[in-house]
Design a protein around this motif. Structure first.
Motif, mmCIF file in Angstrom:
data_model
loop_
_atom_site.group_PDB
_atom_site.id
_atom_site.type_symbol
_atom_site.label_atom_id
_atom_site.label_comp_id
_atom_site.label_asym_id
_atom_site.label_seq_id
_atom_site.Cartn_x
_atom_site.Cartn_y
_atom_site.Cartn_z
ATOM 1 N N ASP A 169 0.838 -1.289 -0.044
ATOM 2 C CA ASP A 169 -0.161 -0.179 0.050
ATOM 3 C C ASP A 169 0.757 1.320 0.012
ATOM 4 O O ASP A 169 0.389 2.530 0.103
ATOM 5 N N ARG A 170 2.270 1.045 -0.236
ATOM 6 C CA ARG A 170 3.313 2.196 -0.131
ATOM 7 C C ARG A 170 3.970 2.112 -1.492
ATOM 8 O O ARG A 170 5.234 1.644 -1.582
ATOM 9 N N PRO A 171 3.503 2.321 -2.728
ATOM 10 C CA PRO A 171 3.753 2.182 -4.064
ATOM 11 C C PRO A 171 5.117 3.201 -4.174
ATOM 12 O O PRO A 171 6.048 2.612 -5.166
ATOM 13 N N GLU A 172 5.125 4.078 -3.410
ATOM 14 C CA GLU A 172 6.325 4.923 -3.422
ATOM 15 C C GLU A 172 7.715 4.283 -2.866
ATOM 16 O O GLU A 172 8.824 4.894 -3.447
ATOM 17 N N GLU A 173 7.481 3.194 -2.360
ATOM 18 C CA GLU A 173 8.640 2.515 -1.780
ATOM 19 C C GLU A 173 9.045 1.583 -2.946
ATOM 20 O O GLU A 173 10.379 0.977 -2.665
ATOM 21 N N ILE A 174 8.560 1.373 -3.964
ATOM 22 C CA ILE A 174 8.878 0.224 -5.119
ATOM 23 C C ILE A 174 10.222 0.822 -5.675
ATOM 24 O O ILE A 174 9.700 2.085 -6.292
ATOM 25 N N VAL A 175 11.094 0.325 -6.134
ATOM 26 C CA VAL A 175 12.079 0.503 -7.183
ATOM 27 C C VAL A 175 12.042 -0.320 -8.509
ATOM 28 O O VAL A 175 11.624 -1.386 -8.315
ATOM 29 N N CYS A 176 11.812 0.559 -9.399
ATOM 30 C CA CYS A 176 11.645 -0.165 -10.698
ATOM 31 C C CYS A 176 12.902 -0.143 -11.771
ATOM 32 O O CYS A 176 13.435 1.198 -11.588
ATOM 33 N N VAL A 177 13.395 -1.284 -11.938
ATOM 34 C CA VAL A 177 14.656 -1.234 -12.929
ATOM 35 C C VAL A 177 14.113 -1.826 -14.018
ATOM 36 O O VAL A 177 13.607 -2.435 -14.596
#
Length: 463
Positions: A169-177
């Protein structure tokens, strides 16, 4: 889910034209696992298309419009069409979609929209980007950082070119490579927080015309790094004046990040990584190659920036198993070695063969090479000749045309005549297999970006 340039249009169906491509299939998987109805077209069945079908994605191999699932055709406003620039003119499905008001976008545009909503690491370079991006993803995943990844190759660790993040519920913590592809300027849809540029050698001149134009495209890419971001640039590249990001350089043996105490033990590379805060000692890589040590330095620099500990970097690089068709061992015994690699540019071939020579000093190297593209063969014929002459024997196949028509005077025979070693021959695929049955061989390597990989299993059986 809403996904569009203006954030207002909601699609239910996504159709991929060219779904079997390595980048397209990763994007198709992302939509599929996020609840969209996904289908697509490709020219021929492959292992990738079989995997997509096993995951519930409908794939057709005829470009007839009636092959598109009916729900997709019935709802133009609710259907997104994603295509690759490799699709030729006159494709019947594409013509229908354009004539009937479907939303039609390149893969790179759609990937750009997805990554804008996440913290993104963009890995660019004319070579090295697939391995480096997969290393970054593995270091983050193995350290417990929630990440998703769109890669240009099948990782050996995960058996896929797409990593899905854990639900949160915190998508801002996801890192996209994301592998940032310079072909057709696709990477200019990306606005990364952190970027790596591994190389800017002349390539894709059929698209760019001149090396300077390619360099301008890379400069534009690094200029799109978000404010406060960091560019990790291979030392010696001329890009730092094109970005407002903080610039840190790296290389095999110089820069803010570099390797030290590099040596080979039991056909494996062992080294330290020196970084601004200290040294990560005794890294033992399963994946060999001087170029892969340098890629590991770049990946580790980003991982450190994102808070991965030196201990997790050491263990992560030790457990990293590489990417299919990147220094991929098929036979590794005391008597016989067979390695397959995607190398299709002179600089890649040179780096690969020098690494093989260092790993197996004094042993005889037979290189099987399939040139990729008439234009690339024409533009770099002299450079190809130099790099291929690093082998002891060359078995050269015909040029794989990919998206091009033949060019007058551009042939594998033309290239063969420039190679300086004496033990060299031009062969068809069928004759290659017969030749390998009769030749004495020691270390055999297969190289190229066409369909040479389809022969590797048969070559292994022969050896």
């Amino acid at each position: 889910m809403t996904l569009s340039p203006d954030g207002k249009l909601s699609w239910k169906h996504v159709y991929f034209v060219g779904i079997g491509g390595i980048g397209m299939s990763a994007l198709a998987r992302w939509f599929n696992v996020n609840g969209f109805a996904v289908a697509g077209y490709d020219r021929t069945p492959t292992t990738l298309t079989e995997t997509l079908e096993q995951e519930g994605i409908d794939v057709c191999f005829d470009d007839a419009v009636d092959q598109v699932p009916a729900p997709f055709l019935a709802n133009p406003e609710g259907t997104l069409i994603v295509y690759t620039p490799a699709i030729p003119a006159g494709h019947r499905q594409m013509e229908y979609f354009r004539e009937h008001g479907f939303e039609v976008y390149k893969r790179s545009q759609v990937l750009g929209w997805i990554t804008r909503t996440l913290r993104t690491v963009g890995v660019a370079g004319t070579h090295g980007k697939t391995t480096t991006s997969s290393m970054v993803a593995h270091l983050l995943r193995s350290a417990g950082i929630n990440c998703t990844a769109f890669l240009g190759g099948i990782t050996q660790n995960y058996g896929t070119n797409f990593l899905l993040n854990e639900p949160t519920d915190r998508p801002e913590e996801i890192v996209c490579v994301v592998e940032a592809d310079e072909f057709d300027r696709s990477f200019l849809t990306l606005y990364p927080d952190w970027a790596i540029v591994t190389s800017t050698d002349a390539d894709h001149l059929d698209i760019y015309g001149q090396h300077d134009v390619l360099l301008d495209s890379f400069r534009a890419f690094v200029g799109q790094i978000k404010p406060g971001g960091v560019l990790f640039m291979r030392k010696g590249l001329e890009l730092m004046h094109s970005t407002t990001a903080e610039v840190r350089d790296y290389s095999l043996d110089a820069g803010n990040y570099r390797s030290a105490n590099l040596r080979i033990e039991q056909a494996r590379f062992v080294f330290d990584i020196v970084h601004p805060q200290g040294t990560i000692e005794e890294i033992r890589m399963t994946v060999p190659g001087y170029h892969n040590v340098e890629n590991a330095v770049a990946a580790s620099a980003v991982a450190l920036q994102l808070g991965v500990s030196p201990e997790h970097i050491r263990s992560g690089l030790g457990s990293y198993r590489g990417v299919k068709r990147r220094f991929e061992y098929w036979i590794e015994t005391g008597e016989k070695i067979l390695i397959d690699d995607y190398a299709h540019h002179p600089a890649e071939i040179e780096a690969f063969l020098k690494s093989v020579r260092a790993l197996y000093p004094g042993r005889h190297i037979t290189a099987v090479f399939q040139p990729h593209l008439f234009s690339r063969t024409r533009d770099f014929a002299d450079e190809f000749a130099v790099s291929l002459s690093l082998a002891d024997r060359l078995l050269l196949l015909d040029i794989y045309p990919a998206r091009e028509l033949p060019m007058a005077g551009v042939t594998s025979e033309m290239l063969l005549n420039k190679v300086t070693i004496q033990d060299k021959v031009l062969l068809s695929k069928e004759d290659l297999l017969y030749e390998l049955k009769t030749l004495p061989t020691d270390v055999v390597v297969t190289l190229g970006a066409g369909d040479i990989d389809k022969l590797v299993g048969e070559i292994r059986a022969i050896l």
